[in-house]
Write an enzyme that holds these catalytic residues in place. Sequence first.
Site, mmCIF file in Angstrom:
data_model
loop_
_atom_site.group_PDB
_atom_site.id
_atom_site.type_symbol
_atom_site.label_atom_id
_atom_site.label_comp_id
_atom_site.label_asym_id
_atom_site.label_seq_id
_atom_site.Cartn_x
_atom_site.Cartn_y
_atom_site.Cartn_z
ATOM 1 N N CYS A 117 78.277 22.373 59.971
ATOM 2 C CA CYS A 117 79.569 23.062 60.077
ATOM 3 C C CYS A 117 79.575 23.875 61.356
ATOM 4 O O CYS A 117 78.531 24.081 61.965
ATOM 5 C CB CYS A 117 79.787 23.977 58.876
ATOM 6 N N CYS A 160 85.839 26.658 61.039
ATOM 7 C CA CYS A 160 84.872 25.570 60.856
ATOM 8 C C CYS A 160 85.062 24.429 61.845
ATOM 9 O O CYS A 160 84.518 23.331 61.646
ATOM 10 C CB CYS A 160 84.948 25.042 59.421
ATOM 11 N N ARG A 183 91.157 29.650 55.735
ATOM 12 C CA ARG A 183 90.694 28.260 55.754
ATOM 13 C C ARG A 183 91.569 27.349 54.887
ATOM 14 O O ARG A 183 91.164 26.269 54.486
ATOM 15 C CB ARG A 183 89.251 28.193 55.239
ATOM 16 N N LYS A 234 85.480 21.031 48.166
ATOM 17 C CA LYS A 234 85.169 22.414 48.502
ATOM 18 C C LYS A 234 86.476 23.196 48.541
ATOM 19 O O LYS A 234 87.366 22.904 49.343
ATOM 20 C CB LYS A 234 84.464 22.487 49.856
ATOM 21 N N LYS A 281 82.300 22.683 44.914
ATOM 22 C CA LYS A 281 81.964 24.041 45.331
ATOM 23 C C LYS A 281 83.208 24.911 45.321
ATOM 24 O O LYS A 281 84.231 24.463 45.858
ATOM 25 C CB LYS A 281 81.375 23.978 46.745
HETATM 26 C C1 PBG Z 1 80.583 26.827 55.582
HETATM 27 C C2 PBG Z 1 79.959 27.205 54.311
HETATM 28 C C3 PBG Z 1 80.329 28.255 53.479
HETATM 29 C C4 PBG Z 1 79.460 28.252 52.412
HETATM 30 C C5 PBG Z 1 78.555 27.223 52.607
HETATM 31 N N1 PBG Z 1 78.904 26.568 53.791
HETATM 32 C C6 PBG Z 1 81.334 29.315 53.605
HETATM 33 C C7 PBG Z 1 82.738 29.084 53.885
HETATM 34 O O1 PBG Z 1 83.304 27.999 53.732
HETATM 35 O O2 PBG Z 1 83.298 30.072 54.296
HETATM 36 C C8 PBG Z 1 79.531 29.224 51.268
HETATM 37 C C9 PBG Z 1 78.298 29.413 50.515
HETATM 38 C C10 PBG Z 1 78.317 30.571 49.606
HETATM 39 O O3 PBG Z 1 79.300 31.317 49.458
HETATM 40 O O4 PBG Z 1 77.264 30.770 48.993
HETATM 41 N N2 PBG Z 1 79.668 26.436 56.540
#
Ligand code: PBG
Length: 323
Positions: free
Chosen positions: A120, A130, A217, A195, A248
Amino acid sequence: MGFPQSRPRRLRKTEAFRRLVAETKLHPSDFIYPLFVSETIDKPTPIKSMPGVSNLPLKEAVNEAERAFKLGIPGVILFGTPSHKDATGSASLKKDGIIQKAIKAIKDKNSDILVITDVCLCEYTDHGHCGIIRGKDVDNDETLKVLAEQAVSHAEAGADMVAPSDMMDGRVGAIRAALDRKGMTDIPIMAYSAKYCSAFYGPFRDAVDSAPRFGDRKTYQMDPPNSREAMKEIALDIEEGADIVMVKPALAYLDIIAEARDSFDVPIAAYNVSGEYSMVKMAGEQKLADPKRLTLEILTSIKRAGADIIISYHAPEAAEWLG
Ligand code: PBG
């Protein structure tokens, strides 16, 4: 046959009976442990919003990965904080970038540890989004090029698997094609497929300083009310070559995990995210509930819903408790 012949309490009478008939059994091998590796520190730095979790310098990250592995956890997923952030996240592509160095160092110490990398840009961009920004939004197709390059760079450094978390359209296909062009046809992709745009990521963004400096986002991460769309995202990712798909966050999305398990035949991962972790820790600190029981109940619910793999900051303590 009903009561009085049928008495479900018979099989709940003792701990041994309950263990015998437990339908869901957590095991340390269910877990992946997330690690925060930072280029900007030389000793472990506790993350205030995540009690018990620290940002780690390289050496400490290696030790922590080894400690988790010895507890029976198959692998780690790495998140990096570079010393320099810019508009295109260029620090994420460097051969001697923090993640590239961490992959090598962990594999040098113990090549059996599965090293997975988060692919990312948000940890590397000065605006915190991102991807590459054009106007006021992320430019999908420009971003794909950088993500593919980043995934190749991680794999070249020795990563066992890459895990794109950006939620751009087409990124799994772009990464698969880039890896294959380099002859790395055997590196699997674990896609963060469903996600959601979630408030549960708050503590994580604090940890890696990745909160977006403007906007949010919502144009790339999924909208929480939607479940049919999650199935579509997962189907697209599998079609593009995802080997493992992820839902997620986990706890507020157990229905999505269950539906994904029913609908698809690939392994399903669930990310028990930072906000879910910190709520339990804070509840424990406030003596509102027993944090060990809360943790095991939550992790069990994620597995019961259908997750084959659970990514969790609780992994080492849970592995210890499960003994
Ligand atoms: C983005 C990413 C995020 C998380 C994992 N990869 C954060 C986001 O999308 O802001 C979140 C993980 C967590 O909250 O434990 N690279």
